[in-house]
Scaffold this motif. Structure first.
Motif, PDB file in Angstrom:
ATOM      1  N   ASP A  13      -5.099  22.284   6.247  1.00 14.88           N
ATOM      2  CA  ASP A  13      -5.376  23.931   5.575  1.00 14.88           C
ATOM      3  C   ASP A  13      -6.274  23.725   4.763  1.00 14.88           C
ATOM      4  O   ASP A  13      -6.114  23.467   3.567  1.00 14.88           O
ATOM      5  CB  ASP A  13      -4.082  24.254   5.045  1.00 14.88           C
ATOM      6  CG  ASP A  13      -3.862  25.601   4.267  1.00 14.88           C
ATOM      7  OD1 ASP A  13      -4.982  26.011   4.224  1.00 14.88           O
ATOM      8  OD2 ASP A  13      -2.743  26.035   4.194  1.00 14.88           O
ATOM      9  N   SER A  15      -8.388  26.036   3.453  1.00 15.10           N
ATOM     10  CA  SER A  15      -8.225  27.205   2.417  1.00 15.10           C
ATOM     11  C   SER A  15      -7.532  26.469   1.076  1.00 15.10           C
ATOM     12  O   SER A  15      -8.145  26.259   0.137  1.00 15.10           O
ATOM     13  CB  SER A  15      -7.689  28.222   2.791  1.00 15.10           C
ATOM     14  OG  SER A  15      -7.483  29.011   1.746  1.00 15.10           O
ATOM     15  N   ALA A  16      -6.326  25.781   1.211  1.00 11.17           N
ATOM     16  CA  ALA A  16      -5.501  25.265   0.340  1.00 11.17           C
ATOM     17  C   ALA A  16      -6.154  23.860  -0.340  1.00 11.17           C
ATOM     18  O   ALA A  16      -6.176  23.505  -1.563  1.00 11.17           O
ATOM     19  CB  ALA A  16      -3.944  24.856   0.924  1.00 11.17           C
ATOM     20  N   ILE A  17      -6.674  23.034   0.475  1.00  9.90           N
ATOM     21  CA  ILE A  17      -7.544  21.929   0.284  1.00  9.90           C
ATOM     22  C   ILE A  17      -8.577  22.227  -0.950  1.00  9.90           C
ATOM     23  O   ILE A  17      -8.764  21.895  -1.768  1.00  9.90           O
ATOM     24  CB  ILE A  17      -7.944  21.195   1.158  1.00  9.90           C
ATOM     25  CG1 ILE A  17      -6.733  20.427   2.051  1.00  9.90           C
ATOM     26  CG2 ILE A  17      -8.932  20.178   0.959  1.00  9.90           C
ATOM     27  CD1 ILE A  17      -7.300  20.025   3.529  1.00  9.90           C
ATOM     28  N   LYS A  18      -9.251  23.451  -0.280  1.00 13.36           N
ATOM     29  CA  LYS A  18     -10.384  24.029  -1.241  1.00 13.36           C
ATOM     30  C   LYS A  18     -10.117  24.468  -2.570  1.00 13.36           C
ATOM     31  O   LYS A  18     -10.611  24.041  -3.751  1.00 13.36           O
ATOM     32  CB  LYS A  18     -11.088  25.083  -0.629  1.00 13.36           C
ATOM     33  CG  LYS A  18     -12.546  25.315  -1.205  1.00 13.36           C
ATOM     34  CD  LYS A  18     -13.228  26.525  -0.527  1.00 13.36           C
ATOM     35  CE  LYS A  18     -13.658  26.013   1.032  1.00 13.36           C
ATOM     36  NZ  LYS A  18     -14.093  27.043   2.005  1.00 13.36           N
ATOM     37  N   GLN A  19      -8.913  25.106  -2.671  1.00 11.82           N
ATOM     38  CA  GLN A  19      -8.288  25.563  -3.657  1.00 11.82           C
ATOM     39  C   GLN A  19      -7.818  24.160  -4.899  1.00 11.82           C
ATOM     40  O   GLN A  19      -8.268  24.336  -5.859  1.00 11.82           O
ATOM     41  CB  GLN A  19      -6.897  26.495  -3.668  1.00 11.82           C
ATOM     42  CG  GLN A  19      -6.500  27.158  -4.904  1.00 11.82           C
ATOM     43  CD  GLN A  19      -5.436  28.078  -4.526  1.00 11.82           C
ATOM     44  OE1 GLN A  19      -4.806  27.925  -3.428  1.00 11.82           O
ATOM     45  NE2 GLN A  19      -5.108  29.007  -5.235  1.00 11.82           N
ATOM     46  N   LYS A  20      -7.377  23.427  -4.273  1.00 13.56           N
ATOM     47  CA  LYS A  20      -7.165  22.238  -5.080  1.00 13.56           C
ATOM     48  C   LYS A  20      -8.157  21.390  -5.498  1.00 13.56           C
ATOM     49  O   LYS A  20      -8.492  21.109  -6.509  1.00 13.56           O
ATOM     50  CB  LYS A  20      -6.335  21.101  -4.260  1.00 13.56           C
ATOM     51  CG  LYS A  20      -4.823  21.364  -4.110  1.00 13.56           C
ATOM     52  CD  LYS A  20      -3.910  20.493  -3.530  1.00 13.56           C
ATOM     53  CE  LYS A  20      -2.392  20.580  -3.470  1.00 13.56           C
ATOM     54  NZ  LYS A  20      -1.692  19.518  -2.835  1.00 13.56           N
ATOM     55  N   GLN A  21      -9.298  21.479  -4.656  1.00 17.74           N
ATOM     56  CA  GLN A  21     -10.473  20.790  -5.241  1.00 17.74           C
ATOM     57  C   GLN A  21     -11.323  21.652  -6.307  1.00 17.74           C
ATOM     58  O   GLN A  21     -11.698  21.211  -7.082  1.00 17.74           O
ATOM     59  CB  GLN A  21     -11.607  20.767  -3.977  1.00 17.74           C
ATOM     60  CG  GLN A  21     -11.335  19.766  -2.954  1.00 17.74           C
ATOM     61  CD  GLN A  21     -12.283  19.601  -1.912  1.00 17.74           C
ATOM     62  OE1 GLN A  21     -12.880  20.782  -1.478  1.00 17.74           O
ATOM     63  NE2 GLN A  21     -12.458  18.403  -1.285  1.00 17.74           N
TER      64      GLN A  21
END
Length: 277
Positions: A13, A15-21
């Motif tokens: 995912d 999008s979710a990974i980018k948000q965490k980053q």
């Protein structure tokens, strides 16, 4: 591995990974570490052979090392990052030097500019962290005019910082399907991403030297201000924090060539110049 096995591996995912980053890079204060890397931005601008008046885009600019270096060479510079606080630090630095720079909050995988808008596109230890590597590379190419240059500074897989990534991954494994950012420092991987649209790719291994009061001082600064490491420590129980601390100190001590109590630790990076067809 057969096709059935391949199809059973879930796609990450992104999008979710980018948000965490984004949350990780927004924590701490990367600018404290980033300002020490200024020489890399200066070197990259020389490698790209910038000319006064050229339009330059700095992608994932952080606190503005390559941005400032390009503006000092009388280029028309646009800087982007998806962490507003880092752009604000870059804006303050530009203001202190009286440099006119255009700052935009933007995702490296979805840049808000027209095709072929820039003579040169730069990124120092920035775009390499985009979770969708192929999309990020495609955006760099889209931004650059034919005959223009893309200049990158990326930690190599075998560098001290490349080893740091591997250590963090042992304690907090990345999501399945996400590639290591250090692959951007690998010549075969860069060829995969850029060769089809490149007239020429120049790949030079260089070293940035971390200079701190001591190995312990380096660790204190990085675990306090370097977002990914700050988040790693925060996510671990006390005994694993202690083990991670021990591995990181061992890492920098292996690379330390000071001969005294201070830290003088080279970390290899790839300085890359891509000339677009």
């Amino acid at each position: 591995m057969n096709n059935a096995t391949l199809s059973s591996i879930p796609s990450p995912d992104l999008s979710a990974i980018k948000q965490k980053q984004q949350l990780a890079w927004s924590s701490g204060d990367y600018a404290v570490v980033g300002t020490t890397l200024q020489i890399v931005g200066e070197s990259l601008c020389e490698a790209v052979d910038l000319r006064a008046g050229e339009k330059v885009l700095d992608v994932a600019a952080g606190n503005g090392n390559a941005t400032l270096a390009a503006a000092r060479r009388w280029c028309d510079v646009v800087a982007t990052d998806y962490v507003p606080a880092l752009l604000e630090r870059a804006r303050l630095r530009a203001s202190a030097e009286g440099l006119a720079i255009d700052f935009h909050e933007a995702d490296a995988e979805n840049l808000p500019f027209s095709d072929e808008s820039f003579d040169a596109v730069l990124s120092t230890f920035g775009v390499m962290f985009a979770p969708d590597q192929n999309q990020a590379a495609a955006e760099l190419l889209r931004m650059c005019r034919p005959g223009g240059r893309i200049g990158l500074a990326n930690w190599t897989p075998t560098s001290m910082i490349g080893e740091l990534f591997k250590i963090i991954a042992q304690y907090l494994p990345p999501p399945a399907g996400v590639q290591s950012p250090a692959l951007w420092g690998s010549e075969p991987r860069l060829q995969q991403m850029f060769a089809a649209e490149a007239a020429k790719i120049t790949f030079v291994n260089k070293h940035f030297v971390f200079r701190y009061r001591s190995p312990a001082h380096w660790l204190e600064v990085f675990r306090t201000y370097y977002g990914p490491l700050l988040k790693a420590f925060a996510a671990l129980p006390a005994e694993k924090q202690q083990a991670l601390e021990g591995e990181l100190l061992a890492l920098v001590c292996r690379h330390n060539r000071s001969g005294d109590a201070t830290l003088v630790a080279p970390s290899e990076y790839a300085e890359v110049v891509i000339v677009k067809k």
